[in-house]
Design a protein around this motif. Structure first.
Motif, PDB file in Angstrom:
ATOM      1  N   LEU A 161       0.783  -1.233   0.000  1.00 37.85           N
ATOM      2  CA  LEU A 161       0.000   0.000   0.000  1.00 37.85           C
ATOM      3  C   LEU A 161       0.819   1.289   0.000  1.00 37.85           C
ATOM      4  O   LEU A 161       0.302   2.337  -0.402  1.00 37.85           O
ATOM      5  CB  LEU A 161      -0.920   0.020   1.232  1.00 37.85           C
ATOM      6  CG  LEU A 161      -1.873  -1.164   1.412  1.00 37.85           C
ATOM      7  CD1 LEU A 161      -2.639  -1.020   2.720  1.00 37.85           C
ATOM      8  CD2 LEU A 161      -2.833  -1.279   0.240  1.00 37.85           C
ATOM      9  N   LYS A 162       2.060   1.239   0.451  1.00 39.33           N
ATOM     10  CA  LYS A 162       2.788   2.472   0.779  1.00 39.33           C
ATOM     11  C   LYS A 162       2.995   3.417  -0.397  1.00 39.33           C
ATOM     12  O   LYS A 162       3.102   4.630  -0.203  1.00 39.33           O
ATOM     13  CB  LYS A 162       4.130   2.133   1.424  1.00 39.33           C
ATOM     14  CG  LYS A 162       5.125   1.471   0.494  1.00 39.33           C
ATOM     15  CD  LYS A 162       6.458   1.220   1.199  1.00 39.33           C
ATOM     16  CE  LYS A 162       7.481   0.613   0.264  1.00 39.33           C
ATOM     17  NZ  LYS A 162       8.783   0.381   0.938  1.00 39.33           N
ATOM     18  N   ASN A 163       3.056   2.899  -1.593  1.00 41.71           N
ATOM     19  CA  ASN A 163       3.346   3.760  -2.747  1.00 41.71           C
ATOM     20  C   ASN A 163       2.109   4.085  -3.581  1.00 41.71           C
ATOM     21  O   ASN A 163       2.229   4.629  -4.677  1.00 41.71           O
ATOM     22  CB  ASN A 163       4.404   3.095  -3.640  1.00 41.71           C
ATOM     23  CG  ASN A 163       5.760   3.023  -2.948  1.00 41.71           C
ATOM     24  OD1 ASN A 163       6.151   3.955  -2.244  1.00 41.71           O
ATOM     25  ND2 ASN A 163       6.452   1.913  -3.132  1.00 41.71           N
ATOM     26  N   ILE A 164       0.933   3.766  -3.072  1.00 43.21           N
ATOM     27  CA  ILE A 164      -0.297   4.086  -3.792  1.00 43.21           C
ATOM     28  C   ILE A 164      -0.703   5.509  -3.423  1.00 43.21           C
ATOM     29  O   ILE A 164      -1.121   5.790  -2.293  1.00 43.21           O
ATOM     30  CB  ILE A 164      -1.423   3.090  -3.431  1.00 43.21           C
ATOM     31  CG1 ILE A 164      -1.004   1.664  -3.815  1.00 43.21           C
ATOM     32  CG2 ILE A 164      -2.725   3.476  -4.137  1.00 43.21           C
ATOM     33  CD1 ILE A 164      -2.023   0.608  -3.441  1.00 43.21           C
ATOM     34  N   THR A 165      -0.587   6.404  -4.351  1.00 47.00           N
ATOM     35  CA  THR A 165      -0.749   7.836  -4.052  1.00 47.00           C
ATOM     36  C   THR A 165      -2.180   8.192  -3.656  1.00 47.00           C
ATOM     37  O   THR A 165      -2.396   9.165  -2.941  1.00 47.00           O
ATOM     38  CB  THR A 165      -0.331   8.686  -5.273  1.00 47.00           C
ATOM     39  OG1 THR A 165      -1.075   8.260  -6.421  1.00 47.00           O
ATOM     40  CG2 THR A 165       1.154   8.522  -5.559  1.00 47.00           C
TER      41      THR A 165
END
Length: 414
Positions: free
Chosen positions: A265-269
């Motif tokens: 999830l961390k890089n889903i803007t």
């Protein structure tokens, strides 16, 4: 004993005095009761055998109705409050068959209602929203979560719009007093992960509502619940569904799911940081004994703290591949007593109280085999050990420690 006269200036102070739990002198008590009976200025009710008073000031456009004459659609003009100060049913609530049944089981003789009833459309709409979700919406949302997790497990990117579609349906239930019995539905082994994710989303959004979070936060809590175990899509399902205990090596692997979820999830803007951190931290514990980082106290995000509570309750209240479901009051007792220090009391206490209170009016089975009704729940301590009533006797489980609730009977069978 000298007569004690209550004038109008003193009346309101005495009501407040009583409701705050202070003790009146015998003279004040007799005079106050006489004032009630002669002038009908205020209402009082006594819990059989306990001698505890509940008082409320009367308003214009209200009338007292015998509980046996109540009909669905009437609107309460008073809070129904226990001797412990616990609000059982809020003033302004539209009476449903369930609320009327609760009042009867609490031995109320009459209550204050507004003369103008809620429209039949309002009542039907409230009940229809609940039944529609219980009978159909729950399965629809569970299958959507199943599709979501399977897609991510197959290597496809997370569809944020699809997540938000599911979230909207779940967050709506936080406004409907959704019966918590839905969380006890029988779940097939193959569907456990998906139903558990839905249950955590429902519970987390309810808890957010209970502690006064705004609508945006409640919605994001639902989203966090949906996604909290997304990292398990990267773990062999045979391991997740293994009956019995895991080896230490297997457990270490399963524990990585919150870290895997964060990586997904961390890089889903388009995904809010509160959701991402909630997924990462839902196994952290207030006393620092959790994982994956072992952080404590204020270092854990609010969403992490809330979803942690929802996660444990949801897991224990349903059948799991490796364990049978527990009685709701057994789980509440576990959270209240065996998990001291692990959860933030700011969120744990409202959770315990609201879940326990949702069973007021239900019949239960006690550990001695007797059938009883849940009558009152404390809002401060011994929340998991309510006051119950057998056929003829009130039992305070907070004091009768040799007894406990072993089963909650569904309302339809109570």
């Amino acid at each position: 004993m000298d007569d004690f006269i209550i004038n109008n200036d003193l009346l309101e102070d005495l009501i407040t005095f009583y409701n705050n739990g202070d003790i009146l002198s015998p003279q004040e008590k007799i005079a106050l009761e006489n004032e009630i009976q002669e002038n009908g200025i205020i209402s009082y009710m006594i819990l059989n055998g306990e001698g505890e008073y509940f008082m409320v000031g009367a308003e214009r456009n209200t009338e007292y109705i015998s509980v046996k004459d109540l009909i669905p659609g009437m609107v309460l003009a008073m809070d129904i409050v226990s001797a412990y100060g616990t609000e059982l049913i809020s003033k302004g609530s539209v009476l449903t068959d369930h609320f009327i049944d609760v009042l009867q089981k609490l031995n109320f003789e009459e209550v204050l209602v507004y003369k103008n009833q809620a429209s039949s459309n309002e009542l039907i709409e409230t009940e229809t929203l609940i039944h529609r979700y219980v009978d159909n919406g729950y399965v629809v949302d569970k299958n959507k979560i199943k599709k979501l997790i399977q897609e991510v497990g197959s290597g496809n990117p997370l569809d944020v719009k699809y997540v938000e579609e599911i979230t909207g349906s779940i967050a709506e239930q936080a406004n409907t007093n959704l019966p918590l019995e839905i969380l006890e539905k029988t779940i097939s082994k193959d569907d456990y992960l998906y139903a558990h994710s839905l249950n955590v989303a429902l519970l987390a959004s309810l808890l957010g509502k209970w502690v006064g979070l705004d609508d945006r936060s409640v919605s994001l809590l639902a989203k966090t619940g949906v996604l909290h175990d997304i990292g398990k899509s990267k773990i062999d399902k045979h391991l997740l569904d293994k009956p019995g205990s895991l080896t230490s090596q297997e457990y270490s692997l399963v524990k990585k799911h919150s870290q895997y979820g964060y990586e997904i999830l961390k890089n889903i803007t388009d995904l809010e940081i509160e959701v991402v951190l909630g997924v990462l931290m839902h196994h952290e514990r207030y006393d620092g004994t959790g994982y994956p980082m072992g952080i404590n106290g204020g270092k854990i995000s609010v969403f992490g703290k809330i979803v942690a509570i929802a996660d444990v309750y949801s897991a224990m209240v349903a059948d799991r591949p490796y364990a049978k479901k527990e009685c709701p009051f057994t789980i509440l007792n576990y959270l209240e007593n065996d998990c001291i220090g692990q959860f933030d009391i700011t969120y744990l206490r409202p959770f315990l109280y609201n879940v326990a209170s949702s069973y007021i009016g239900n019949n239960v089975i006690l550990s001695n085999g007797e059938k009883a009704s849940v009558i009152l729940v404390s809002s401060t301590e011994f929340i998991s050990r309510p006051l119950v009533k057998t056929e003829n006797v009130f039992i305070n489980l907070a004091k009768e420690r040799n007894l406990h609730i072993i089963e909650v009977l569904p309302l339809l069978h109570s």
